[in-house]
Design a protein around this motif. Structure first.
Motif, PDB file in Angstrom:
ATOM      1  N   UNK A   1       0.857  -1.187   0.000  1.00 27.45           N
ATOM      2  CA  UNK A   1       0.000   0.000   0.000  1.00 27.45           C
ATOM      3  C   UNK A   1       0.893   1.237   0.000  1.00 27.45           C
ATOM      4  N   UNK A   2       0.594   2.161  -0.882  1.00 23.86           N
ATOM      5  CA  UNK A   2       1.439   3.337  -1.074  1.00 23.86           C
ATOM      6  C   UNK A   2       0.881   4.503  -0.266  1.00 23.86           C
ATOM      7  N   UNK A   3       1.747   5.092   0.561  1.00 25.90           N
ATOM      8  CA  UNK A   3       1.381   6.330   1.238  1.00 25.90           C
ATOM      9  C   UNK A   3       1.502   7.462   0.224  1.00 25.90           C
ATOM     10  N   UNK A   4       0.448   8.206   0.057  1.00 26.26           N
ATOM     11  CA  UNK A   4       0.375   9.172  -1.043  1.00 26.26           C
ATOM     12  C   UNK A   4       1.290  10.363  -0.805  1.00 26.26           C
ATOM     13  N   UNK A   5       1.543  11.042  -1.900  1.00 27.18           N
ATOM     14  CA  UNK A   5       2.290  12.302  -1.864  1.00 27.18           C
ATOM     15  C   UNK A   5       1.537  13.275  -2.764  1.00 27.18           C
ATOM     16  N   UNK A   6       1.737  14.562  -2.600  1.00 25.00           N
ATOM     17  CA  UNK A   6       0.968  15.541  -3.385  1.00 25.00           C
ATOM     18  C   UNK A   6       1.152  15.326  -4.880  1.00 25.00           C
ATOM     19  N   UNK A   7       0.040  15.334  -5.605  1.00 27.47           N
ATOM     20  CA  UNK A   7       0.040  15.177  -7.062  1.00 27.47           C
ATOM     21  C   UNK A   7      -0.850  16.252  -7.669  1.00 27.47           C
ATOM     22  N   UNK A   8      -0.482  16.669  -8.871  1.00 29.03           N
ATOM     23  CA  UNK A   8      -1.279  17.662  -9.584  1.00 29.03           C
ATOM     24  C   UNK A   8      -1.447  17.232 -11.039  1.00 29.03           C
ATOM     25  N   UNK A   9      -2.678  17.280 -11.548  1.00 31.91           N
ATOM     26  CA  UNK A   9      -2.966  17.017 -12.959  1.00 31.91           C
ATOM     27  C   UNK A   9      -3.132  18.356 -13.671  1.00 31.91           C
ATOM     28  N   UNK A  10      -2.404  18.524 -14.767  1.00 35.68           N
ATOM     29  CA  UNK A  10      -2.462  19.766 -15.535  1.00 35.68           C
ATOM     30  C   UNK A  10      -3.260  19.515 -16.804  1.00 35.68           C
ATOM     31  N   UNK A  11      -4.336  20.267 -17.033  1.00 38.14           N
ATOM     32  CA  UNK A  11      -5.184  20.152 -18.213  1.00 38.14           C
ATOM     33  C   UNK A  11      -4.988  21.390 -19.078  1.00 38.14           C
TER      34      UNK A  11
END
Length: 293
Positions: A265-275
């Motif tokens: 199980x992966x502990x999340x880190x900040x992610x951003x999707x650019x459209x």
């Protein structure tokens, strides 16, 4: 020689309230005070030692010692004046003047003094309690006549006026018992099995030695975060200081991290999707042209 010594000790030094004081009586005063105070100290030490052996709390011993010294001081003063044949009425005017002076010029001191006695009698705050006062946290080391000494979690000593502890809001973490609830928050990546995550967190909380199994730790699926599924585990511990809580939370985080690694199980880190709106045109850079001579 004895006759001359007797005459010397019988020499009148001064007269107070129509009573002559001889040199022998004047020299007798410090002897009585020193001997009496030494005896009082020995008796107080013996009494407090027996109280501690009987299992009495630190604040009870402190209160007994304070009352014992006040009573002993009053008896020592009365006994000394009686030996010197000085009536207590001779100090009536002087004591009245001192009381008036104290009333006008030492209101804060008297307020803190009375507050100190109230703290010792009612015992809303005891020696060894863990307090939170104006955002500062620490353990009570002593309740003195004017102020209370608190050792903060960073080792710094604070002297807080007794009246402030009665007139302001004070959080006593250990007034009734040492039960304290705290929590740990963790976020996992989207797509992780939420129920398996909750079960793993609860399992690791129950494995910790200092986390109580009753009340049982509770795992809450707190929210769908921007880039993570947020879980919070609430648990109870017996803690006497903030550093204990921080250490317990740290140990649980270590355990959760190890369990998540083993389960994939992966502990999340900040992610951003650019459209990007519109058409994206890729242009090839022009080849480098050599400079003509």
């Amino acid at each position: 020689m004895p006759e001359s010594l007797t005459q010397l000790l019988s020499f009148t030094v001064f007269t107070f309230n129509k009573h002559p004081f001889t040199l022998g009586e004047v020299l007798l005063v410090p002897v009585l005070v020193i001997a009496g105070w030494w005896l009082v100290g020995k008796l107080a030490h013996l009494a407090t030692f027996r109280l501690r052996k009987s299992g009495a709390s630190a604040d009870s011993v402190h209160l007994f010692k304070r009352i014992f010294y006040i009573i002993a001081l009053a008896l020592l003063t009365i006994t000394t004046l009686d030996i010197l044949n000085v009536p207590l009425t001779a100090f009536a005017f002087l004591s009245g003047a001192i009381a008036i002076g104290f009333g006008f010029g030492a209101q804060n001191i008297i307020n803190n003094f009375i507050s100190g006695w109230i703290l010792m009698w009612e015992r809303p705050i005891r020696i060894g309690d863990f307090l939170e006062v104006d955002g500062a946290r620490g353990s009570v080391e002593a309740i003195n006549t004017r102020s209370t000494r608190i050792r903060r979690v960073d080792g710094v000593h604070m002297l807080i006026p007794n009246s402030k502890l009665l007139e302001n809001t004070v959080i006593n973490w250990t007034l009734i018992d040492y039960l304290t609830r705290t929590s740990v928050v963790v976020g996992v990546a989207y797509g992780s099995p939420s129920r398996e995550v909750a079960a793993l967190i609860e399992q690791q909380a129950l494995k910790q030695e200092h986390i109580l199994s009753e009340p049982k730790p509770v795992v809450i699926f707190q929210d769908f975060g921007d880039s993570a599924l947020i879980f919070e585990v609430l648990f109870w511990v017996n803690a006497t200081a903030e550093r204990d809580l921080r250490q317990l939370r740290s140990e649980l985080r270590f355990a959760i991290d190890d369990a998540f690694r083993d389960a994939g199980i992966v502990i999340s880190y900040p992610q951003r999707d650019v459209h990007l709106d519109g058409t994206l045109i890729m242009q090839q850079a022009a080849p480098h042209q050599e400079r003509q001579p």
